[in-house]
Design a protein around this motif. Structure first.
Motif, mmCIF file in Angstrom:
data_model
loop_
_atom_site.group_PDB
_atom_site.id
_atom_site.type_symbol
_atom_site.label_atom_id
_atom_site.label_comp_id
_atom_site.label_asym_id
_atom_site.label_seq_id
_atom_site.Cartn_x
_atom_site.Cartn_y
_atom_site.Cartn_z
ATOM 1 N N PRO A 1 -43.360 45.249 32.019
ATOM 2 C CA PRO A 1 -44.448 45.060 31.937
ATOM 3 C C PRO A 1 -44.728 46.185 32.970
ATOM 4 N N GLY A 2 -45.921 46.647 32.706
ATOM 5 C CA GLY A 2 -46.654 47.562 33.929
ATOM 6 C C GLY A 2 -46.875 46.838 35.584
ATOM 7 N N ARG A 3 -47.337 47.035 36.166
ATOM 8 C CA ARG A 3 -47.573 46.511 37.608
ATOM 9 C C ARG A 3 -48.521 45.407 37.057
ATOM 10 N N LEU A 4 -48.182 44.345 38.056
ATOM 11 C CA LEU A 4 -48.585 43.096 37.798
ATOM 12 C C LEU A 4 -49.711 43.035 38.736
ATOM 13 N N THR A 5 -50.980 42.579 39.208
ATOM 14 C CA THR A 5 -51.685 41.768 39.704
ATOM 15 C C THR A 5 -52.131 40.457 39.892
ATOM 16 N N THR B 1 -49.250 37.132 48.521
ATOM 17 C CA THR B 1 -48.188 37.070 49.199
ATOM 18 C C THR B 1 -47.186 35.398 47.730
ATOM 19 N N LEU B 2 -48.665 34.244 47.057
ATOM 20 C CA LEU B 2 -47.855 33.381 46.612
ATOM 21 C C LEU B 2 -47.603 33.946 44.558
ATOM 22 N N PHE B 3 -48.645 35.199 44.618
ATOM 23 C CA PHE B 3 -47.977 35.637 43.566
ATOM 24 C C PHE B 3 -46.808 36.805 42.992
ATOM 25 N N GLN B 4 -46.878 37.307 44.900
ATOM 26 C CA GLN B 4 -46.100 38.026 44.624
ATOM 27 C C GLN B 4 -44.159 37.393 44.727
ATOM 28 N N ILE C 1 -43.220 38.090 40.143
ATOM 29 C CA ILE C 1 -42.861 39.556 40.934
ATOM 30 C C ILE C 1 -41.298 39.550 41.480
ATOM 31 N N ASP C 2 -41.127 38.742 42.643
ATOM 32 C CA ASP C 2 -39.944 37.773 43.212
ATOM 33 C C ASP C 2 -39.133 37.145 42.367
ATOM 34 N N GLY C 3 -40.216 37.052 41.960
ATOM 35 C CA GLY C 3 -39.229 34.958 41.473
ATOM 36 C C GLY C 3 -39.287 34.733 39.596
ATOM 37 N N LEU C 4 -39.745 36.311 39.145
ATOM 38 C CA LEU C 4 -38.781 36.859 37.659
ATOM 39 C C LEU C 4 -37.915 37.491 37.934
#
Length: 125
Positions: free
Chosen positions: A10-14, A115-118, A122-125
Motif C-alpha cells: 500500500p501507498g502511504r495511508l492517512t 495518534t490512534l491511527f498510527q 501503521i505500527d500495529g499491522l
C-alpha cells in the motif's frame, strides 16, 4: 512456484475525519461549514460579502447562521442596518467563542485521530 497474484504494497495511508456539533434531534449546530461562514463574516464585515467570498447565496449563508442561532437560542452576529456607511455584521462574544473553541476541538481531534491511527494501523499491522 510464485503466486500469480502479486502482493501489492500500500501507498502511504492517512486517516480522514469530520466532526460537527449536533443538537438532540440531529440538527447541525456547528461544524466546518459554519466555521468558514463565521470566519468570512468576521473578515468581510458583512453577510453579503461573506457569501460572495464563499461563492454561496446570501440566503444560504443567512439560513445556516439563523439555524445555529435558533438551536443555541442566542445570536452569533450583531447586525448593523445600512445607512450612509452601509450595514454590516460582526461576531458576538458567543460567535467568537464558537470559532475559537471549534478550531481547538478540530486540532485536538485530529491529533488524537492521527495518534490512534498510527498506533492501530501503521505500527500495529
Amino acid at each position: 512456484m510464485e503466486s500469480t497474484l502479486a502482493k501489492k504494497s500500500p501507498g502511504r495511508l492517512t486517516i480522514r475525519s469530520k466532526i460537527w456539533i449536533a443538537d438532540e434531534d440531529g440538527g447541525v449546530v456547528f461544524g466546518a461549514g459554519r466555521l468558514r461562514i463565521l470566519r468570512a463574516v468576521e473578515e468581510q464585515g458583512s453577510i453579503h460579502l461573506a457569501a460572495k467570498t464563499l461563492n454561496m447565496s446570501y440566503r444560504a449563508v443567512w439560513g445556516k447562521i439563523k439555524a445555529t442561532e435558533d438551536r443555541l437560542g442566542r445570536p452569533l452576529l450583531t447586525r448593523k442596518v445600512g445607512g450612509t456607511k452601509g450595514g454590516g455584521s460582526e461576531l458576538t462574544p458567543l460567535g467568537k467563542a464558537l470559532v475559537e473553541r471549534f478550531r481547538h476541538l478540530q486540532t485536538l481531534t485530529e491529533t488524537a485521530a492521527d495518534t490512534l491511527f498510527q498506533d492501530l494501523f501503521i505500527d500495529g499491522l
